[in-house]
Structure formats: structure tokens, C-alpha cells
Scaffold this motif. Structure first.
Motif, mmCIF file in Angstrom:
data_model
loop_
_atom_site.group_PDB
_atom_site.id
_atom_site.type_symbol
_atom_site.label_atom_id
_atom_site.label_comp_id
_atom_site.label_asym_id
_atom_site.label_seq_id
_atom_site.Cartn_x
_atom_site.Cartn_y
_atom_site.Cartn_z
ATOM 1 N N PHE A 161 1.499 4.121 40.115
ATOM 2 C CA PHE A 161 0.766 4.844 41.145
ATOM 3 C C PHE A 161 1.670 5.913 41.763
ATOM 4 O O PHE A 161 2.895 5.852 41.636
ATOM 5 C CB PHE A 161 0.238 3.886 42.231
ATOM 6 N N GLY A 193 -11.762 6.277 57.286
ATOM 7 C CA GLY A 193 -10.406 6.176 56.715
ATOM 8 C C GLY A 193 -9.710 7.515 56.914
ATOM 9 O O GLY A 193 -10.303 8.559 56.614
ATOM 10 N N GLU A 242 -4.374 -4.573 53.088
ATOM 11 C CA GLU A 242 -5.356 -5.031 54.074
ATOM 12 C C GLU A 242 -4.718 -5.029 55.459
ATOM 13 O O GLU A 242 -3.567 -5.406 55.603
ATOM 14 C CB GLU A 242 -5.879 -6.431 53.715
ATOM 15 N N LYS A 243 -5.472 -4.530 56.442
ATOM 16 C CA LYS A 243 -4.879 -4.452 57.787
ATOM 17 C C LYS A 243 -5.473 -5.524 58.670
ATOM 18 O O LYS A 243 -6.581 -5.962 58.438
ATOM 19 C CB LYS A 243 -5.115 -3.075 58.366
ATOM 20 N N VAL A 265 -13.488 5.024 52.432
ATOM 21 C CA VAL A 265 -13.427 4.137 53.609
ATOM 22 C C VAL A 265 -14.054 4.886 54.793
ATOM 23 O O VAL A 265 -13.563 5.965 55.140
ATOM 24 C CB VAL A 265 -11.969 3.770 53.969
ATOM 25 N N SER A 292 -3.300 4.825 42.053
ATOM 26 C CA SER A 292 -2.968 4.611 40.640
ATOM 27 C C SER A 292 -3.513 5.771 39.835
ATOM 28 O O SER A 292 -4.573 6.302 40.156
ATOM 29 C CB SER A 292 -3.616 3.323 40.144
ATOM 30 N N LYS A 314 -1.321 -5.133 44.540
ATOM 31 C CA LYS A 314 -2.510 -5.130 45.398
ATOM 32 C C LYS A 314 -3.140 -3.747 45.304
ATOM 33 O O LYS A 314 -2.434 -2.748 45.361
ATOM 34 C CB LYS A 314 -2.116 -5.414 46.847
ATOM 35 N N SER A 350 -11.973 9.643 54.322
ATOM 36 C CA SER A 350 -13.137 10.254 54.976
ATOM 37 C C SER A 350 -13.151 11.763 54.694
ATOM 38 O O SER A 350 -14.194 12.392 54.674
ATOM 39 C CB SER A 350 -13.128 9.973 56.483
#
Ligand SMILES: Cc1cc2nc3c(=O)[nH]c(=O)nc-3n(C[C@H](O)[C@H](O)[C@H](O)COP(=O)(O)OP(=O)(O)OC[C@H]3O[C@@H](n4cnc5c(N)ncnc54)[C@H](O)[C@@H]3O)c2cc1C
Length: 255
Positions: free
Chosen positions: A36, A73, A254-255, A70, A53, A250, A77
Motif C-alpha cells: 500500500f 471521512g 478502526e477508531k 466514509v 493498497s 488490516k 468525503s
């Protein structure tokens, strides 16, 4: 670190949640299939970058990315509204653990993905070296609804493709499952493995940690569950420093 400026050459919206786009490629941008890079947009004079990636294999003269949208995001966005000829910034130093070299040599290679976790495997399954290193390549993709199965047509027809049939020699298998609607194959990939149904369904011998290798890319919970499953089956995690039976990335933080 150098920030390269690439131009968007095509855009495809798969659903209201994902899209993919191609850009020009400065050939000084070199990467291993499966890696990535940090990419993004210049916003108010500053680069806003996120890990992506590379979907396109490294022998292609363009770059392709698969992106989530998102809501609100910071990057996506805005990125979801890009148009042809817009500029995308690409950091010239790609990295990552989903690289065939970080796996021990073996028989079958399983690539397990959910959502945009499919992206790194899109380059790996079109890399001739993958087929030199492994006998069979099995790619699984799990999403919520069938319309989210990005690249389904390309993947279903890879063994018949004019160029790639020469590389895959029918040794590529694509297996998709959906979790939230009726579909030919339903449910989480972890259940297909735990119930010992996957191997038969994709026409390969049962997983054997001494011979078979695994790459995992998806949500935090999916990567955690699959890691446990393959560790229990006797496989050991590899890294950029030590080859192993499986490697993980991953697909997002994740937040
Ligand atoms: C190693 C690595 C590789 C990545 N490769 C890709 C890729 O190829 N394609 C891609 O779309 N994203 C990828 N991501 C995620 C990406 O870096 C950004 O998080 C994403 O583009 C959203 O950016 P944002 O600024 O809009 O929102 P962010 O603030 O970055 O994310 C907000 C929240 O959205 C959710 N989210 C973010 N990305 C995803 C996703 N891909 N799928 C589902 N939920 C998500 C998470 O809950 C996150 O906390 C990767 C992340 C990592 C760590």
C-alpha cells in the motif's frame, strides 16, 4: 519522501459505499504487488493522505485504487467526488506485509478479504510470480450485499481472460460470500472454514499448515478471527523480516 502528482484517468462507482479509480503512473513509483501507499488530495494547500493498497499489478503503466466512501471521512468525503484529470497525490514509498516473499514457499495460497480488503489481492492475483510460487491461488471476498462485490466480473473471468489465462492456467479460484442477503454462497468466511466446507467448495485439499499459505486483509474483527483460526491449525505469522505461514494487514484502522 517524495509526493508524486498523478492525474485521474477513469472512475467507477460500484455502489454508494465504494468506488475505484485509475491514475497516471510516474514509473519512478515502484512497488511490490500487495503493498500500500499513502495517497490523497491537496486540501487547503496541504496534503491529506491515507493508506491505500494498489489494485493494479506492478507491470501496468497506470495505478488503480479501490476506495470506501466514509460519510464525513476527512479524505473520502472529498475523494469520492474526484473527476477525470483531477490530481491525486501519491507518496513514493509504498510498504506492507501482504507480499508473497514474506510467505514460506508452499502448495496453495489462500487470500481472504472483506470489503476494500480485496484491493491488495487484485495485484497479487495478476502477478505471474504468484503462480510460479504456488500451485493454486484461492481468493475469497466477503461483503454485505452482492452489489458490493467489486471486480466480480473481472475475477469470475480471470481464467478466461486473453492475457491472464496464460498466467493463471486455470489455477485461480474466486469464491465470494455475502452476509446480508440471499446469494449463492452466504455467511462469514470464518464459518465456511470452521465448518470445514470451504476446501470442498473451492475444489482444493483441506488446509495443511505445512504446505498451504494464507494472506488476510479486512476488518479488525475478521483479521483477528482468521489469525486465531490459522494459528490453531498450526500456521505461524510471517513479517517483512521472517517468512511465515500467513501474513495480515488490516484494511483500515478502526477508531
Ligand atoms: C494498511 C492500510 C491499507 C488501506 N487500504 C485501503 C484501500 O485500499 N482502500 C480503502 O478504501 N481504504 C483503505 N484503507 C483505509 C484508508 O486509509 C482510510 O481510512 C479511508 O480511505 C478513509 O479515509 P477518511 O479520511 O475518509 O476517513 P478516516 O478518518 O481515515 O476513517 C474513518 C473511519 O471510517 C472507517 N473506514 C476507513 N476505511 C475503511 C474501509 N476501507 N472500509 C470500511 N471502513 C473504513 C473506519 O471505522 C475509520 O475509523 C487502508 C488502511 C490501512 C491502515
Amino acid at each position: 519522501m517524495a509526493l508524486l502528482k498523478e492525474k485521474v484517468t477513469s472512475i467507477h462507482h460500484w455502489t454508494d459505499k465504494t468506488f475505484s479509480f485509475k491514475t497516471t503512473r510516474n514509473m519512478s513509483f515502484r512497488f511490490k504487488n500487495g503493498e500500500f501507499a499513502m495517497i490523497g488530495l491537496e486540501i487547503e494547500g496541504k496534503p491529506l493522505l491515507r493508506a491505500y493498497s494498489v489494485v493494479s499489478p506492478n507491470h501496468e503503466d497506470h495505478l488503480e485504487f479501490l476506495s470506501i466512501k466514509v460519510p464525513n471521512g476527512p479524505l473520502t468525503s472529498k475523494l469520492q467526488n474526484i473527476k477525470i484529470n483531477d490530481e491525486v497525490i501519491v507518496n513514493s514509498k509504498p510498504t506492507g506485509t501482504l507480499v508473497c516473499d514474506y510467505l514460506l514457499p508452499g502448495r496453495n495460497l489462500f487470500l481472504f478479504s472483506t470489503g476494500t480488503g480485496l484491493a491488495p489481492f487484485m495485484s497479487i492475483i495478476r502477478d505471474p510470480e504468484t503462480y510460479e510460487k504456488f500451485e493454486k491461488i484461492i481468493l475469497t471476498h466477503t461483503v454485505r450485499t452482492s452489489e458490493e462485490l467489486a471486480y466480480k466480473e473481472l475475477l469470475s473471468n480471470l481464467n478466461k481472460d486473453e492475457i491472464y489465462s496464460e498466467i493463471t492456467k486455470n489455477n485461480f479460484t474466486y469464491f465470494n460470500t455475502v452476509t446480508r442477503e440471499k446469494w449463492r454462497h452466504e455467511g462469514r468466511i470464518t464459518d465456511w472454514i470452521k465448518k470445514d466446507k470451504l476446501w470442498n467448495e473451492v475444489g482444493v485439499e483441506k488446509f495443511n499448515a505445512n504446505q498451504d499459505r494464507v494472506m488476510i486483509c479486512g476488518s479488525e474483527s475478521m483479521t483477528f478471527d482468521l489469525k486465531k483460526i490459522f494459528e490453531n491449525l498450526g500456521s505461524k505469522e510471517g513479517s517483512t523480516k521472517v517468512q511465515g505461514g500467513f501474513v495480515i494487514e488490516k484494511a483500515f484502522a478502526e477508531k
